[in-house]
Design a protein around this motif. Structure first.
Motif, PDB file in Angstrom:
ATOM      1  N   HIS A  79      28.833  31.828 -55.713  1.00  0.00           N
ATOM      2  CA  HIS A  79      29.668  31.929 -56.748  1.00  0.00           C
ATOM      3  C   HIS A  79      31.144  31.784 -56.101  1.00  0.00           C
ATOM      4  CE1 HIS A  79      26.903  35.111 -58.545  1.00  0.00           C
ATOM      5  NE2 HIS A  79      27.148  33.915 -59.489  1.00  0.00           N
ATOM      6  N   ALA A  80      31.045  31.555 -54.628  1.00  0.00           N
ATOM      7  CA  ALA A  80      32.417  31.343 -54.029  1.00  0.00           C
ATOM      8  C   ALA A  80      32.758  30.191 -54.231  1.00  0.00           C
ATOM      9  CB  ALA A  80      32.030  31.639 -52.446  1.00  0.00           C
ATOM     10  N   PRO A  81      33.963  29.818 -54.805  1.00  0.00           N
ATOM     11  CA  PRO A  81      34.627  28.556 -55.060  1.00  0.00           C
ATOM     12  C   PRO A  81      34.604  27.618 -53.585  1.00  0.00           C
ATOM     13  CG  PRO A  81      35.896  30.207 -56.147  1.00  0.00           C
ATOM     14  CD  PRO A  81      35.210  30.911 -55.102  1.00  0.00           C
ATOM     15  N   PRO A  82      34.232  26.403 -53.870  1.00  0.00           N
ATOM     16  CA  PRO A  82      34.431  25.448 -52.633  1.00  0.00           C
ATOM     17  C   PRO A  82      35.547  25.434 -52.068  1.00  0.00           C
ATOM     18  CG  PRO A  82      33.909  24.196 -54.804  1.00  0.00           C
ATOM     19  CD  PRO A  82      33.906  25.496 -54.943  1.00  0.00           C
ATOM     20  N   ARG A  83      35.652  25.259 -50.596  1.00  0.00           N
ATOM     21  CA  ARG A  83      37.224  24.905 -50.141  1.00  0.00           C
ATOM     22  C   ARG A  83      37.558  23.557 -50.313  1.00  0.00           C
ATOM     23  NH1 ARG A  83      34.852  27.007 -44.633  1.00  0.00           N
ATOM     24  NH2 ARG A  83      34.535  29.187 -45.114  1.00  0.00           N
ATOM     25  N   ASP A  84      36.411  22.555 -50.518  1.00  0.00           N
ATOM     26  CA  ASP A  84      36.599  21.190 -50.911  1.00  0.00           C
ATOM     27  C   ASP A  84      35.765  20.815 -52.074  1.00  0.00           C
ATOM     28  OD1 ASP A  84      36.719  18.587 -50.900  1.00  0.00           O
ATOM     29  OD2 ASP A  84      35.610  18.014 -49.070  1.00  0.00           O
ATOM     30  N   ALA A  85      36.479  20.752 -53.091  1.00  0.00           N
ATOM     31  CA  ALA A  85      35.901  20.532 -54.520  1.00  0.00           C
ATOM     32  C   ALA A  85      35.244  19.194 -54.640  1.00  0.00           C
ATOM     33  CB  ALA A  85      37.045  20.189 -55.556  1.00  0.00           C
ATOM     34  N   ASP A 103      23.289  34.004 -63.702  1.00  0.00           N
ATOM     35  CA  ASP A 103      24.309  35.072 -64.427  1.00  0.00           C
ATOM     36  C   ASP A 103      25.393  34.024 -64.934  1.00  0.00           C
ATOM     37  OD1 ASP A 103      26.312  34.463 -62.393  1.00  0.00           O
ATOM     38  OD2 ASP A 103      25.782  36.127 -61.462  1.00  0.00           O
ATOM     39  N   ALA A 104      26.402  34.674 -65.661  1.00  0.00           N
ATOM     40  CA  ALA A 104      27.411  33.898 -66.422  1.00  0.00           C
ATOM     41  C   ALA A 104      28.692  33.499 -65.431  1.00  0.00           C
ATOM     42  CB  ALA A 104      27.879  34.629 -67.790  1.00  0.00           C
ATOM     43  N   ARG A 105      28.776  33.995 -64.331  1.00  0.00           N
ATOM     44  CA  ARG A 105      29.868  33.764 -63.609  1.00  0.00           C
ATOM     45  C   ARG A 105      30.019  32.261 -63.090  1.00  0.00           C
ATOM     46  NH1 ARG A 105      29.261  37.767 -58.799  1.00  0.00           N
ATOM     47  NH2 ARG A 105      30.997  36.701 -57.941  1.00  0.00           N
ATOM     48  N   ARG A 106      31.088  31.862 -62.866  1.00  0.00           N
ATOM     49  CA  ARG A 106      31.270  30.547 -62.329  1.00  0.00           C
ATOM     50  C   ARG A 106      30.367  30.322 -60.960  1.00  0.00           C
ATOM     51  NH1 ARG A 106      37.217  28.239 -62.145  1.00  0.00           N
ATOM     52  NH2 ARG A 106      36.070  26.399 -61.839  1.00  0.00           N
ATOM     53  N   SER A 107      29.531  29.012 -60.963  1.00  0.00           N
ATOM     54  CA  SER A 107      28.807  28.906 -59.763  1.00  0.00           C
ATOM     55  C   SER A 107      28.691  27.203 -59.185  1.00  0.00           C
ATOM     56  CB  SER A 107      27.077  29.258 -59.918  1.00  0.00           C
ATOM     57  OG  SER A 107      27.038  30.489 -60.215  1.00  0.00           O
ATOM     58  N   TRP A 108      28.641  27.126 -58.134  1.00  0.00           N
ATOM     59  CA  TRP A 108      28.689  25.815 -57.346  1.00  0.00           C
ATOM     60  C   TRP A 108      27.496  25.420 -56.648  1.00  0.00           C
ATOM     61  CZ3 TRP A 108      32.723  28.867 -58.231  1.00  0.00           C
ATOM     62  CH2 TRP A 108      33.904  28.548 -59.097  1.00  0.00           C
ATOM     63  N   VAL A 109      27.034  24.325 -56.658  1.00  0.00           N
ATOM     64  CA  VAL A 109      25.900  23.842 -55.779  1.00  0.00           C
ATOM     65  C   VAL A 109      26.739  23.238 -54.565  1.00  0.00           C
ATOM     66  CG1 VAL A 109      24.044  22.331 -55.231  1.00  0.00           C
ATOM     67  CG2 VAL A 109      24.290  23.171 -57.555  1.00  0.00           C
ATOM     68  N   ILE A 110      26.411  23.637 -53.331  1.00  0.00           N
ATOM     69  CA  ILE A 110      27.199  23.118 -52.065  1.00  0.00           C
ATOM     70  C   ILE A 110      26.348  21.972 -51.521  1.00  0.00           C
ATOM     71  CG2 ILE A 110      27.994  23.836 -49.995  1.00  0.00           C
ATOM     72  CD1 ILE A 110      29.424  25.076 -52.239  1.00  0.00           C
ATOM     73  N   CYS A 111      27.062  20.909 -51.684  1.00  0.00           N
ATOM     74  CA  CYS A 111      26.171  19.688 -51.279  1.00  0.00           C
ATOM     75  C   CYS A 111      26.243  19.230 -49.660  1.00  0.00           C
ATOM     76  CB  CYS A 111      26.799  18.635 -51.980  1.00  0.00           C
ATOM     77  SG  CYS A 111      26.921  18.909 -54.132  1.00  0.00           S
TER      78      CYS A 111
END
Length: 92
Positions: free
Chosen positions: A57-63, A80-88
């Motif tokens: 759920h933590a926004p990435p430092r580098d998009a 869940d419905a919260r914004r999420s990112w896959v960290i690559c």
């Protein structure tokens, strides 16, 4: 409980070892988190090697180092419905 091998593109729960946890000499992550299976390779000896990337759920430092999951995809995956990112840039 489903014990079938993970498949490419699937999201699984895994005790993901974060880089900062590895720096503390841990061998396993402190909690299970959703992870995207980004590589599933069967070796000649039939052993399956799987590589996963964490979902957070933590926004990435580098998009440019992460991919945001769409709301519709998260719903299909049972997240869940919260914004999420896959960290690559960090994988196990």
């Amino acid at each position: 409980m489903d014990l079938s091998p993970p498949r490419l593109g699937e999201v699984i729960r895994y005790a993901y070892l974060r880089a900062n946890e590895a720096d503390l000499a841990r061998e396993e992550g402190v909690k299970h988190r959703p992870c995207a299976v980004v590589l599933a390779l069967r070796k000649r000896d039939e052993q399956l090697w799987v590589t996963v990337a964490p979902v957070t759920h933590a926004p990435p430092r580098d998009a440019e180092s992460a991919v945001e999951l769409s709301a519709s995809l998260k719903k299909r995956l049972g997240l869940d419905a919260r914004r999420s990112w896959v960290i690559c840039h960090e994988v196990n």
